[in-house]
Design a protein around this motif. Structure first.
Motif, PDB file in Angstrom:
ATOM      1  N   LYS A  84      24.439  10.665  11.500  1.00 11.94           N
ATOM      2  CA  LYS A  84      25.305  11.719  11.683  1.00 11.94           C
ATOM      3  C   LYS A  84      24.290  13.113  12.273  1.00 11.94           C
ATOM      4  CE  LYS A  84      29.142  14.066  11.827  1.00 11.94           C
ATOM      5  NZ  LYS A  84      30.253  13.557  12.518  1.00 11.94           N
TER       6      LYS A  84
ATOM      7  N   ILE B  45      25.092  23.157   7.611  1.00 12.18           N
ATOM      8  CA  ILE B  45      26.180  22.399   6.853  1.00 12.18           C
ATOM      9  C   ILE B  45      25.800  22.346   5.417  1.00 12.18           C
ATOM     10  CG2 ILE B  45      27.470  20.097   6.864  1.00 12.18           C
ATOM     11  CD1 ILE B  45      27.114  19.966   9.786  1.00 12.18           C
TER      12      ILE B  45
ATOM     13  N   SER C  59      29.286  25.840   7.196  1.00 16.73           N
ATOM     14  CA  SER C  59      30.256  24.995   6.399  1.00 16.73           C
ATOM     15  C   SER C  59      30.002  24.377   5.380  1.00 16.73           C
ATOM     16  CB  SER C  59      30.567  23.977   7.496  1.00 16.73           C
ATOM     17  OG  SER C  59      31.236  24.536   8.815  1.00 16.73           O
TER      18      SER C  59
ATOM     19  N   VAL D 112      30.353  20.952   2.930  1.00 16.82           N
ATOM     20  CA  VAL D 112      30.773  19.647   2.767  1.00 16.82           C
ATOM     21  C   VAL D 112      30.391  18.980   1.249  1.00 16.82           C
ATOM     22  CG1 VAL D 112      30.875  17.141   3.636  1.00 16.82           C
ATOM     23  CG2 VAL D 112      30.655  19.202   5.292  1.00 16.82           C
TER      24      VAL D 112
ATOM     25  N   SER E   5      33.026  12.715   3.743  1.00 19.70           N
ATOM     26  CA  SER E   5      33.363  13.894   4.633  1.00 19.70           C
ATOM     27  C   SER E   5      32.491  14.400   5.560  1.00 19.70           C
ATOM     28  CB  SER E   5      33.723  15.181   3.523  1.00 19.70           C
ATOM     29  OG  SER E   5      34.726  14.834   2.609  1.00 19.70           O
ATOM     30  N   PHE E   6      31.112  14.283   5.082  1.00 14.96           N
ATOM     31  CA  PHE E   6      30.077  14.645   6.067  1.00 14.96           C
ATOM     32  C   PHE E   6      30.213  13.721   7.333  1.00 14.96           C
ATOM     33  CE2 PHE E   6      25.452  13.925   7.467  1.00 14.96           C
ATOM     34  CZ  PHE E   6      25.665  15.103   8.058  1.00 14.96           C
TER      35      PHE E   6
ATOM     36  N   GLU F 161      32.456  12.234   8.612  1.00 16.09           N
ATOM     37  CA  GLU F 161      33.762  12.283   9.415  1.00 16.09           C
ATOM     38  C   GLU F 161      33.665  13.886  10.014  1.00 16.09           C
ATOM     39  OE1 GLU F 161      36.740  11.797   6.473  1.00 16.09           O
ATOM     40  OE2 GLU F 161      36.604   9.416   6.676  1.00 16.09           O
ATOM     41  N   PHE F 162      32.619  14.678   9.677  1.00 11.95           N
ATOM     42  CA  PHE F 162      32.631  16.184   9.729  1.00 11.95           C
ATOM     43  C   PHE F 162      32.574  16.392  11.147  1.00 11.95           C
ATOM     44  CE2 PHE F 162      30.251  19.957  10.653  1.00 11.95           C
ATOM     45  CZ  PHE F 162      30.737  20.966  10.130  1.00 11.95           C
ATOM     46  N   GLU F 163      33.623  17.355  11.746  1.00 14.53           N
ATOM     47  CA  GLU F 163      33.530  18.045  13.018  1.00 14.53           C
ATOM     48  C   GLU F 163      33.455  19.496  12.952  1.00 14.53           C
ATOM     49  OE1 GLU F 163      33.584  16.215  15.659  1.00 14.53           O
ATOM     50  OE2 GLU F 163      33.943  14.450  14.986  1.00 14.53           O
ATOM     51  N   GLN F 164      32.705  20.042  13.502  1.00 14.71           N
ATOM     52  CA  GLN F 164      32.217  21.535  13.319  1.00 14.71           C
ATOM     53  C   GLN F 164      33.677  22.219  13.974  1.00 14.71           C
ATOM     54  OE1 GLN F 164      29.160  22.919  12.551  1.00 14.71           O
ATOM     55  NE2 GLN F 164      30.786  24.330  11.885  1.00 14.71           N
TER      56      GLN F 164
ATOM     57  N   ASN G 238      37.283  26.207   9.524  1.00 17.53           N
ATOM     58  CA  ASN G 238      36.807  25.550   8.057  1.00 17.53           C
ATOM     59  C   ASN G 238      35.504  26.232   7.949  1.00 17.53           C
ATOM     60  OD1 ASN G 238      39.127  24.092   7.405  1.00 17.53           O
ATOM     61  ND2 ASN G 238      38.185  22.364   8.969  1.00 17.53           N
ATOM     62  N   SER G 239      34.899  27.117   8.530  1.00 21.26           N
ATOM     63  CA  SER G 239      33.727  27.676   8.291  1.00 21.26           C
ATOM     64  C   SER G 239      33.458  29.230   8.126  1.00 21.26           C
ATOM     65  CB  SER G 239      32.790  27.220   9.630  1.00 21.26           C
ATOM     66  OG  SER G 239      33.066  27.664  10.684  1.00 21.26           O
TER      67      SER G 239
END
Length: 553
Positions: A24, A210, A243, A245, A250-251, A253-256, A260-261
């Motif tokens: 990732k 993150i 952000s 996580v 969840s990490f 699948e994380f999208e910036q 959510n930040s």
């Protein structure tokens, strides 16, 4: 193992990153086989057994297939550094086991078996990525500390080893290059990270942070408090998202996503400075020390096993015994600890020949006490504690805050105990005023500030550290209407956290806003409350007289 062993027998700083995390991280910096990677110069400063290295080579090979460039020739762009020779030999084996299938040899010229922080690097890199070692300052050999301090401005007297790993890597980024570390998040908020934060804010761009504090990102369970920090050698940008996580899935699948930040405030030494929103009630908020309270920390003895116990009755002169409150005492109903106070009532060190019981006791422990740094300065005072005991503090009412506690209830001591060094305290007001302040400190309004500006412990709760307490902003006590004060006091003594939250976040703030709407000036409101100050000081007496047992989890 140059920095010693951990409790599990493994070396300090040697913790392997899970493959999913490695993959990732490479995706997030764009090192993907869907891109042409032929000219990307990569450095891993602490390669370990090759979790990052092998995945980097796999992606480079796949990219060579996709874009028809010479894979073997492009290997010259990949450089790895590993301090430990035995680990570097395993690293080479792990890399070669993958390359054998491609009939390619990875030469030792690509691997530097040296201390990265002392390695003479001539090149600049487009990507520096990895998991730098975590080694606490006290585990770093003194000789190396001196070398690192002379080379790296970010390496202060309390810095963890990963701090100069950041500075060295940043110095070797090409223009537009990226640094991405999975590393402890402690430097983001604590004092020893201040110089590094300043360096980054002034010369680089934080692309993203993150926080993975609650996620399981390593191959073994460690208290690493990890975060993935990506920094680019490019012009500063106001967009620096942070952000959180909470698990590995969840990490992956994380999208910036800015929704959510939060945006870090890199223009201040504290990137997480709590931001208020411009509401009118905010003019009624002040730092605690600005309201005539003083923040302190309890006494450090240098040898608690000798100075603190429950066995001193008839063993030490009674006038030297000090009722001391430890963090365990705050959480327990069994408060029978006493401390030995080697200072007299005016704060001078006692003469042992005037206290035969204490003299016999201290002499029986002289060898151990004399080993302490505080005793080495003057062996005739071998029995003194590290901190001088302030005789006035014992009788003062004070808020007691354990540095680390998951307990939301905050105890106020009426003046019965002296705090130990793992306890912070507030003094400066009456017992009732301190109870009022304690109730506010228990609220979500303050708790969210503390989470925002300070480091969190495992489990997600914050630490009550002095440097963070001093940044909190709370309602000015003299500006809170009397009926609201009375409600807060009742909620505090009944330990009704829900009611406290309702009062602090709704009643108090709405009252301030109503007063603003009615044209009541700030100065007029505070003067009005001061006129009723004597009545306010009486709130909490009578039916509201808690003993120490009320502060229990």
């Amino acid at each position: 193992m140059i920095h010693g062993e951990r409790s599990n027998g493994k070396a300090h700083g040697v913790v392997n990153t899970k493959l999913e995390v490695v993959s990732k991280m490479l995706d997030l910096v764009g090192y993907s086989s869907t891109n042409n990677l032929s000219g990307i110069k990569v450095l891993e400063p602490s390669a370990g057994l090759g979790a990052f290295a092998v995945e980097i080579l796999k992606r480079l090979y796949e990219s060579s297939e996709n874009f028809s460039f010479n894979f073997e020739k492009s290997l010259q762009n990949i450089h790895l550094c590993e301090l430990d020779e035995d680990i570097s030999n395993q690293l080479i084996q792990n890399i070669q086991s993958y390359l054998d299938s491609k009939n390619v040899l990875f030469t030792r010229n690509n691997i530097h078996v040296e201390d990265f922080l002392q390695l003479q690097l001539q090149d600049k890199y487009d990507l520096i990525i990895g998991n730098p070692p975590y080694v606490r300052n006290e585990n770093i050999p003194e000789e190396l500390k001196g070398i690192y301090q002379s080379k790296y401005s970010t390496f202060t007297h309390r810095s963890d080893l990963y701090i100069p790993f950041f500075e060295k890597a940043l110095n070797h980024l090409n223009c537009g290059g990226q640094l991405s570390y999975v590393c402890s998040n402690r430097w983001l908020k604590n004092q020893y990270g201040k110089n590094l934060r300043s360096l980054i804010a002034n010369q680089y761009h934080v692309k993203s942070i993150i926080d993975l504090e609650q996620a399981d990102v390593f191959d073994e369970e460690v208290l690493g408090y990890p975060a993935i920090t990506t920094i680019s050698n490019s012009s500063n940008s106001s967009n620096s998202p942070y952000s959180e996580v909470f698990d590995l899935k969840s990490f992956i699948e994380f999208e910036q996503n800015d929704n959510n930040s939060i945006q870090l405030n890199l223009n201040t030494p504290n990137w997480f400075s709590f931001k208020f929103n411009g509401y009118s009630f905010e003019k009624y908020l002040r730092k605690i020390e600005d309201q005539n309270f003083r923040i302190g920390i309890g006494v450090a003895t240098g040898r608690d096993s000798i100075f603190i116990g429950s066995q001193f009755k008839n063993l030490i002169e009674e006038e030297l015994l000090l009722p001391i409150l430890t963090s365990k005492g705050v959480k327990s109903d069994n408060i029978n600890w006493q401390g030995i106070n080697p200072f007299d009532k005016v704060g001078n060190l006692i003469k042992l020949d005037k206290y035969p019981l204490a003299e016999a006791y201290f002499l029986s422990h002289k060898e151990e006490l004399s080993k302490r740094h505080v005793a080495k300065k003057d062996q005739t005072k071998f029995y003194k504690t590290i901190d001088k005991i302030n005789p006035k503090l014992l009788s003062q009412p004070k808020i007691i805050l354990p540095d680390i506690s998951g307990n939301r209830y905050i105890h106020v001591d009426k003046g019965d105990y002296y705090p130990h060094h793992n306890l912070y305290y507030f003094v400066g007001g009456s017992y009732e005023e301190l109870c009022l302040l304690a109730s506010i400190l228990m609220s979500d309004f303050v708790y969210e500030q503390l989470l925002h500006i300070g480091n969190k412990m495992k489990g997600g709760y914050p630490r009550w550290q002095s440097q963070n307490i001093k940044k909190l902003r709370v309602p000015i006590l003299n500006s809170i209407p009397l009926d609201v004060k009375e409600s807060l006091m009742q909620a505090y003594f009944s330990k009704d956290l829900e009611k406290i939250n309702s009062i602090v976040t709704t009643d108090t703030m709405e009252t301030f806003e109503i007063l603003e709407g009615q044209g009541v000036l700030f100065e007029e409101q505070t003067e009005y409350v001061k006129m009723n100050h004597d009545r306010t000081r009486r709130v909490g007496k009578g039916n509201f007289t808690p003993d120490l047992s009320q502060n229990r989890t």
